[in-house]
Design an enzyme around this catalytic site. Structure first.
Site, PDB file in Angstrom:
ATOM      1  N   ARG A 169       0.878  -1.176   0.000  1.00 20.73           N
ATOM      2  CA  ARG A 169       0.000   0.000   0.000  1.00 20.73           C
ATOM      3  C   ARG A 169       0.904   1.210   0.000  1.00 20.73           C
ATOM      4  O   ARG A 169       1.685   1.414   0.937  1.00 20.73           O
ATOM      5  CB  ARG A 169      -0.925   0.007   1.218  1.00 20.73           C
ATOM      6  CG  ARG A 169      -1.663   1.329   1.394  1.00 20.73           C
ATOM      7  CD  ARG A 169      -2.762   1.291   2.420  1.00 20.73           C
ATOM      8  NE  ARG A 169      -3.929   0.593   1.901  1.00 20.73           N
ATOM      9  CZ  ARG A 169      -5.155   0.670   2.420  1.00 20.73           C
ATOM     10  NH1 ARG A 169      -5.365   1.431   3.487  1.00 20.73           N
ATOM     11  NH2 ARG A 169      -6.153   0.012   1.886  1.00 20.73           N
ATOM     12  N   HIS A 175      -7.421   0.637  -6.499  1.00 23.86           N
ATOM     13  CA  HIS A 175      -7.640  -0.189  -5.296  1.00 23.86           C
ATOM     14  C   HIS A 175      -8.328  -1.494  -5.728  1.00 23.86           C
ATOM     15  O   HIS A 175      -9.481  -1.747  -5.385  1.00 23.86           O
ATOM     16  CB  HIS A 175      -8.492   0.586  -4.290  1.00 23.86           C
ATOM     17  CG  HIS A 175      -8.482   0.025  -2.900  1.00 23.86           C
ATOM     18  ND1 HIS A 175      -7.703  -1.053  -2.524  1.00 23.86           N
ATOM     19  CD2 HIS A 175      -9.177   0.380  -1.780  1.00 23.86           C
ATOM     20  CE1 HIS A 175      -7.911  -1.311  -1.238  1.00 23.86           C
ATOM     21  NE2 HIS A 175      -8.804  -0.466  -0.776  1.00 23.86           N
ATOM     22  N   GLN A 209     -10.203  -4.042  -3.284  1.00 24.56           N
ATOM     23  CA  GLN A 209     -11.531  -3.625  -2.835  1.00 24.56           C
ATOM     24  C   GLN A 209     -12.580  -3.989  -3.878  1.00 24.56           C
ATOM     25  O   GLN A 209     -13.701  -4.372  -3.542  1.00 24.56           O
ATOM     26  CB  GLN A 209     -11.545  -2.112  -2.577  1.00 24.56           C
ATOM     27  CG  GLN A 209     -12.870  -1.620  -2.031  1.00 24.56           C
ATOM     28  CD  GLN A 209     -13.170  -2.147  -0.638  1.00 24.56           C
ATOM     29  OE1 GLN A 209     -12.355  -2.010   0.264  1.00 24.56           O
ATOM     30  NE2 GLN A 209     -14.331  -2.752  -0.451  1.00 24.56           N
ATOM     31  N   ASP A 224     -17.319   7.068  -1.976  1.00 25.74           N
ATOM     32  CA  ASP A 224     -16.089   6.950  -1.191  1.00 25.74           C
ATOM     33  C   ASP A 224     -15.801   8.336  -0.611  1.00 25.74           C
ATOM     34  O   ASP A 224     -16.425   9.331  -1.011  1.00 25.74           O
ATOM     35  CB  ASP A 224     -14.943   6.464  -2.110  1.00 25.74           C
ATOM     36  CG  ASP A 224     -13.640   6.178  -1.371  1.00 25.74           C
ATOM     37  OD1 ASP A 224     -13.659   6.086  -0.120  1.00 25.74           O
ATOM     38  OD2 ASP A 224     -12.597   6.044  -2.042  1.00 25.74           O
ATOM     39  N   CYS A 255     -16.347   1.569   0.350  1.00 25.29           N
ATOM     40  CA  CYS A 255     -15.197   0.735   0.737  1.00 25.29           C
ATOM     41  C   CYS A 255     -14.816   0.933   2.193  1.00 25.29           C
ATOM     42  O   CYS A 255     -14.150   0.083   2.772  1.00 25.29           O
ATOM     43  CB  CYS A 255     -14.015   1.021  -0.183  1.00 25.29           C
ATOM     44  SG  CYS A 255     -13.347   2.690  -0.049  1.00 25.29           S
ATOM     45  N   ARG A 299     -13.462  -8.605   1.919  1.00 24.97           N
ATOM     46  CA  ARG A 299     -12.035  -8.375   1.675  1.00 24.97           C
ATOM     47  C   ARG A 299     -11.246  -9.622   2.074  1.00 24.97           C
ATOM     48  O   ARG A 299     -10.297 -10.024   1.406  1.00 24.97           O
ATOM     49  CB  ARG A 299     -11.535  -7.166   2.493  1.00 24.97           C
ATOM     50  CG  ARG A 299     -12.133  -5.826   2.100  1.00 24.97           C
ATOM     51  CD  ARG A 299     -11.675  -5.389   0.724  1.00 24.97           C
ATOM     52  NE  ARG A 299     -10.228  -5.325   0.618  1.00 24.97           N
ATOM     53  CZ  ARG A 299      -9.472  -4.297   1.017  1.00 24.97           C
ATOM     54  NH1 ARG A 299     -10.035  -3.219   1.508  1.00 24.97           N
ATOM     55  NH2 ARG A 299      -8.153  -4.308   0.877  1.00 24.97           N
TER      56      ARG A 299
HETATM   57  N1  NVA Z   1     -10.027   6.520  -1.677  1.00 22.22           N
HETATM   58  C1  NVA Z   1      -9.644   6.167  -0.324  1.00 22.22           C
HETATM   59  C2  NVA Z   1      -9.862   4.706  -0.079  1.00 22.22           C
HETATM   60  C3  NVA Z   1      -9.546   4.243   1.315  1.00 22.22           C
HETATM   61  C4  NVA Z   1      -9.675   2.768   1.479  1.00 22.22           C
HETATM   62  C5  NVA Z   1      -8.192   6.538  -0.079  1.00 22.22           C
HETATM   63  O1  NVA Z   1      -7.381   6.343  -0.988  1.00 22.22           O
HETATM   64  O2  NVA Z   1      -7.874   7.044   0.980  1.00 22.22           O
HETATM   65  N1   CP Z   2     -11.270  -0.156   2.396  1.00 21.19           N
HETATM   66  C1   CP Z   2     -10.008  -0.166   2.843  1.00 21.19           C
HETATM   67  O1   CP Z   2      -9.066  -0.425   2.105  1.00 21.19           O
HETATM   68  O2   CP Z   2      -9.900   0.080   4.172  1.00 21.19           O
HETATM   69  P1   CP Z   2      -8.555   0.300   5.012  1.00 21.19           P
HETATM   70  O3   CP Z   2      -7.973   1.612   4.592  1.00 21.19           O
HETATM   71  O4   CP Z   2      -9.010   0.282   6.447  1.00 21.19           O
HETATM   72  O5   CP Z   2      -7.616  -0.827   4.711  1.00 21.19           O
END
Ligand code: NVA
Ligand code: CP
Length: 301
Positions: free
Chosen positions: A104, A131, A134, A219, A259, A288
């Site tokens: 990540r 992502h 997800q 989101d 998500c 997930r």
């Molecule tokens: N779009 C959000 C998703 C979090 C799981 C982010 O990138 O922070």
């Molecule tokens: N949806 C998702 O990826 O959540 P986290 O940021 O908690 O991993």
């Protein structure tokens, strides 16, 4: 043979993605029945997190344990990555110690660099651009509740962010139409919009996007790394909240997904999140776990 990676949906064929979803549903049933095996006995997953996480970390770590393997959490604070060891070197070293890695991070290019230098499979656990894990969970959730996504209409309401980009790729692989309602200046990736134009409709009107849709998704308005833009974004996204009034325009059996983490009262109303008639967010979060187990099993097979 070079390792297979899962950086975006483009790395898999449609048939392979369908296979992962089917297997995720099967693994979930086996887990609940207490009949699951340990197909990844002795395997080790490396987990690099340069951004915060609740669901992704717990689902990968618990998933690996359920499959008989184990996982190692690495953050920049306590690994040499945070002190400037090149990502290329980290990838080569980890490849010699673990069987599979999830990353990540911020820039998608950093993930691609990691994958290029890794001799073991690399999974995208969220970048600024995509992502895909997800999306596996979202599709599993839709299939479990409503059956195939083929021929369905999905409405994305909000930021044209990493999730929106992954929804665009999913539309092509799972044969659905995607209507995106995004404020001006917050549209998804222009290349993706052009490449998948036959699948997409872009609008600035949430109600236009949602009308008759079988699934409505939103989101956060400010993703990780965009904290400083928050005030500006709150203004730009006024009128984009998904609530009961908006859902009333969707198909009668429409589902709502997010998500998570969600900001109630911003992109989604508190009442909608808690309304089981539409909201399948807790199933979506749970999936997930099973979707990523199926993914890791596929990549390590
Ligand atoms: N779009 C959000 C998703 C979090 C799981 C982010 O990138 O922070
Ligand atoms: N949806 C998702 O990826 O959540 P986290 O940021 O908690 O991993």
């Amino acid at each position: 043979m070079a390792a297979r990676h899962f950086l975006t949906f483009a790395d898999f064929s449609s048939a392979e993605l369908h296979q992962v979803i089917d297997r995720a549903i099967e693994l979930k049933a086996q887990h609940r029945a207490g009949t699951a095996g340990k197909p990844l006995d002795g395997k080790v997953l490396g987990m690099i997190f340069e951004k915060a996480s609740t669901r992704t970390r717990v689902s990968f770590e618990a998933g690996m344990a359920q499959l008989g393997g184990s996982a190692i959490f690495l953050s920049p604070n306590d690994s040499q990555l945070g002190r400037g060891e090149p990502v290329e070197d980290t990838a080569r070293v980890l490849s010699r110690m673990v069987d599979i890695v999830m990353v990540r991070t911020f820039g998608h290019d950093k993930l691609e660099t990691f994958a290029r230098h890794s001799t073991v499979p690399v999974i995208n656990a969220l970048t600024d651009s995509y992502h895909p894990c997800q999306l596996l969970a979202d599709i599993q959730t839709f299939v479990e509740h409503r059956g195939s996504m083929s021929g369905k209409t999905v409405a994305w309401v909000g930021d044209g962010n990493n999730m929106a980009n992954s929804y665009i790729e999913a539309a092509a692989h799972f044969d659905f139409q995607l209507r995106l309602a995004c404020p001006e200046g917050y549209e998804p990736d222009a290349d993706l919009l052009a490449r998948y134009s036959d699948r997409l409709q872009l609008t600035h009107s949430p109600s236009e996007a949602v009308r008759g849709a079988h699934l409505v998704v939103t989101d956060t308005w400010a993703s990780m790394g965009q904290e400083e833009e928050k005030q500006q974004r709150l203004a730009a996204f006024a009128g984009y909240q998904v609530d009961h009034e908006l859902m009333a325009l969707a198909a009668p059996d429409a589902l709502f997904m997010h998500c998570l983490p969600a900001y109630r009262g911003m992109e989604v109303s508190h009442e909608l999140m808690e309304d089981p008639r539409y909201s399948v967010i807790w199933d979506e979060a749970e999936n997930r776990l099973h979707a990523q187990k199926a993914l890791m099993e596929f990549l390590l097979a």
